[in-house]
Design an enzyme around this catalytic site. Structure first.
Site, PDB file in Angstrom:
ATOM      1  CG  ASP A   1     -31.940 -93.346  20.724  1.00 46.90           C
ATOM      2  OD1 ASP A   1     -32.226 -93.376  19.507  1.00 46.90           O
ATOM      3  OD2 ASP A   1     -31.395 -92.365  21.257  1.00 46.90           O
TER       4      ASP A   1
ATOM      5  CG  ASP B   1     -27.326 -93.481  19.849  1.00 48.21           C
ATOM      6  OD1 ASP B   1     -26.203 -93.968  19.632  1.00 48.21           O
ATOM      7  OD2 ASP B   1     -27.500 -92.290  20.169  1.00 48.21           O
TER       8      ASP B   1
ATOM      9  NE  ARG C   1     -26.338 -82.779  16.899  1.00 49.54           N
ATOM     10  CZ  ARG C   1     -26.795 -84.024  17.027  1.00 49.54           C
ATOM     11  NH1 ARG C   1     -28.072 -84.253  17.225  1.00 49.54           N
ATOM     12  NH2 ARG C   1     -25.964 -85.060  16.979  1.00 49.54           N
TER      13      ARG C   1
ATOM     14  CG  ASP D   1     -35.422 -88.626  20.482  1.00 45.63           C
ATOM     15  OD1 ASP D   1     -34.347 -88.178  20.028  1.00 45.63           O
ATOM     16  OD2 ASP D   1     -35.574 -88.934  21.672  1.00 45.63           O
TER      17      ASP D   1
ATOM     18  CB  THR E   1     -30.242 -92.433  15.497  1.00 45.99           C
ATOM     19  OG1 THR E   1     -29.386 -92.611  16.625  1.00 45.99           O
ATOM     20  CG2 THR E   1     -31.577 -93.070  15.824  1.00 45.99           C
TER      21      THR E   1
ATOM     22  NE  ARG F   1     -25.367 -87.561  24.324  1.00 43.94           N
ATOM     23  CZ  ARG F   1     -24.683 -87.337  23.215  1.00 43.94           C
ATOM     24  NH1 ARG F   1     -23.370 -87.367  23.238  1.00 43.94           N
ATOM     25  NH2 ARG F   1     -25.292 -87.043  22.082  1.00 43.94           N
TER      26      ARG F   1
ATOM     27  N   GLY G   1     -27.672 -86.470  14.208  1.00 42.29           N
ATOM     28  CA  GLY G   1     -26.419 -87.172  13.887  1.00 42.29           C
ATOM     29  C   GLY G   1     -26.595 -88.032  12.649  1.00 42.29           C
TER      30      GLY G   1
HETATM   31  P1  ATP Z   1     -29.586 -87.963  17.235  1.00 39.31           P
HETATM   32  O1  ATP Z   1     -30.315 -89.189  17.739  1.00 39.31           O
HETATM   33  O2  ATP Z   1     -28.511 -88.299  16.311  1.00 39.31           O
HETATM   34  O3  ATP Z   1     -29.160 -87.023  18.340  1.00 39.31           O
HETATM   35  P2  ATP Z   1     -31.800 -86.188  16.793  1.00 39.31           P
HETATM   36  O4  ATP Z   1     -32.727 -86.021  15.662  1.00 39.31           O
HETATM   37  O5  ATP Z   1     -32.418 -86.646  18.098  1.00 39.31           O
HETATM   38  O6  ATP Z   1     -30.650 -87.167  16.320  1.00 39.31           O
HETATM   39  P3  ATP Z   1     -31.311 -83.536  17.881  1.00 39.31           P
HETATM   40  O7  ATP Z   1     -30.068 -82.731  17.885  1.00 39.31           O
HETATM   41  O8  ATP Z   1     -31.936 -83.873  19.186  1.00 39.31           O
HETATM   42  O9  ATP Z   1     -30.983 -84.842  17.021  1.00 39.31           O
HETATM   43  O10 ATP Z   1     -32.416 -82.771  17.014  1.00 39.31           O
HETATM   44  C1  ATP Z   1     -32.125 -82.350  15.691  1.00 39.31           C
HETATM   45  C2  ATP Z   1     -32.775 -81.025  15.427  1.00 39.31           C
HETATM   46  O11 ATP Z   1     -34.204 -81.150  15.585  1.00 39.31           O
HETATM   47  C3  ATP Z   1     -32.401 -79.893  16.361  1.00 39.31           C
HETATM   48  O12 ATP Z   1     -31.166 -79.296  16.034  1.00 39.31           O
HETATM   49  C4  ATP Z   1     -33.550 -78.922  16.134  1.00 39.31           C
HETATM   50  O13 ATP Z   1     -33.369 -78.184  14.947  1.00 39.31           O
HETATM   51  C5  ATP Z   1     -34.743 -79.873  15.929  1.00 39.31           C
HETATM   52  N1  ATP Z   1     -35.503 -79.930  17.182  1.00 39.31           N
HETATM   53  C6  ATP Z   1     -35.268 -80.702  18.261  1.00 39.31           C
HETATM   54  N2  ATP Z   1     -36.153 -80.447  19.252  1.00 39.31           N
HETATM   55  C7  ATP Z   1     -36.967 -79.463  18.795  1.00 39.31           C
HETATM   56  C8  ATP Z   1     -38.069 -78.727  19.325  1.00 39.31           C
HETATM   57  N3  ATP Z   1     -38.527 -78.964  20.568  1.00 39.31           N
HETATM   58  N4  ATP Z   1     -38.646 -77.792  18.548  1.00 39.31           N
HETATM   59  C9  ATP Z   1     -38.211 -77.556  17.297  1.00 39.31           C
HETATM   60  N5  ATP Z   1     -37.165 -78.189  16.743  1.00 39.31           N
HETATM   61  C10 ATP Z   1     -36.546 -79.133  17.461  1.00 39.31           C
END
Ligand code: ATP
Length: 328
Positions: free
Chosen positions: A134, A132, A76, A107, A130, A176, A15
């Site tokens: 978090d 959040d 994503r 994360d 982010t 969340r 995000g």
């Molecule tokens: P936010 O806090 O805004 O949700 P985020 O970085 O946690 O941000 P995610 O959608 O959880 O957002 O992860 C972003 C991208 O990271 C995913 O779309 C994917 O491409 C990659 N990713 C997440 N987990 C894995 C994994 N286990 N292996 C490989 N790539 C991953």
């Protein structure tokens, strides 16, 4: 200095959050300051697979520090979760002779980047972006402060109409898994109740508190609800429950939604993003890999990516106590 690093790339993933642009700007400028080439990768981790690279210089990132969102775009990527996807991403990194990566995101993005760094022995540094807040290992994430200010401003406006009409407003905010936004904006905007994912206060306790508020002479109330609160009802069902069980108030629901992600970053977020961006490039030059750059007690710190990914941030329950005291 690790002389092997000559070309780095930066991307934003997950995000978006206000201040990501300021972080990209700082990464690019500190890279060029240290005679490194810096590439931007568009569309997050998916852009690495699709070869969406562009070399960035100090002037490519002008007029950005004040802009919300991320000019590199974020995405994503399901494909990056596959070995084949990551292999294509690596081929593109090789093609552009990139030998280190800065990933700005949450994360999930750190998990993907960490797996990739391990598989292909590429130094990876994460920057927490982010709203959040978090992510373990950093006191603050980029965008959180701006989101708090956006939410408080919105609740202040809601309060005006709530108090003019004997209304009870349920205001849903993002979070969340983490109640930081709800708790801090709830206190900052003077909410009567704050519902967070970390604690299940239960409907009985909530109704008792609302009844007590009414008896004590309150004619309107604001309840701040995290998306992921544990009370077990969605916000509309919760509103219906309160309507049925509490007389004398008109119950209204406001879901703040994506306005919380947007807007010009606060000064705090701009400075934080700039310090973390500079810190990320400093760390790569020092030869560090698989770390996140965070802030702890006002100092920039380097934290193992594992700590950021796998350890849950400790929730400040004392803030719940404070909120309880001041809402009598
Ligand atoms: P936010 O806090 O805004 O949700 P985020 O970085 O946690 O941000 P995610 O959608 O959880 O957002 O992860 C972003 C991208 O990271 C995913 O779309 C994917 O491409 C990659 N990713 C997440 N987990 C894995 C994994 N286990 N292996 C490989 N790539 C991953």
């Amino acid at each position: 200095m690790n002389n092997e690093i000559k070309n780095i790339a930066v991307l934003t993933s997950g995000g978006d959050s206000p201040g990501m642009n300021a972080a990209i700007r700082a990464v690019v400028r500190n890279a060029v300051y240290n005679n490194l080439k810096c590439y931007g990768i568009y569309q997050g981790l998916q852009g690495m697979i699709d070869d969406e690279f562009s070399e960035l210089g100090p002037r490519s990132v002008r007029n950005l520090i004040n802009r919300g969102g991320t000019f590199l775009k974020s995405a994503r990527s399901e494909e990056f979760k596959t070995k084949e996807g990551r292999s294509r991403a690596y081929e593109n990194l090789k093609k552009h002779a990139i030998d280190a990566l800065v990933v700005i995101g949450g994360d999930g993005s750190f998990t993907g980047a960490s797996i990739f760094g391990e598989e292909y022995d590429i130094p990876v540094v994460g920057i927490p972006g982010t709203i959040d807040n978090d992510i373990n290992g950093t006191d603050y994430t980029i965008g959180y402060d701006t989101a708090l200010n956006t939410v408080v401003e919105a609740i202040d406006k809601i309060r005006d109409t709530a108090s003019s009409h004997n209304r009870l407003f349920l205001v849903e905010v993002m979070g969340r898994d983490a109640g930081d936004i709800a708790l801090n904006t709830g206190i900052g905007a003077g909410a009567e109740e704050i519902l967070v994912p970390e604690e299940d206060l239960g409907t009985d306790r909530l109704m008792e508190s609302l009844n007590n508020s009414k008896k004590s002479g309150k004619t309107s109330s604001i309840i701040v609800v995290s998306e992921g609160d544990q009370i077990g009802k969605n916000i509309t069902a919760l509103a219906d429950y309160i309507k049925t069980n509490l007389e004398g108030y008109e119950v209204k629901v406001t879901v703040l939604g994506h306005i919380q992600r947007g807007g010009s970053p606060s000064c705090y977020d701009r400075v934080l993003a700039t310090r973390l961006g500079v810190g990320a490039v400093d760390a790569l030059i020092e030869g560090k890999k698989k770390i996140m750059i965070g802030i702890s007690h006002k100092k920039i710190v380097q934290v193992p990516l594992e700590t950021a990914i796998y350890n849950k941030k400790v929730f400040d329950t004392d803030l719940l106590r404070v909120a309880d005291i001041v809402s009598i």
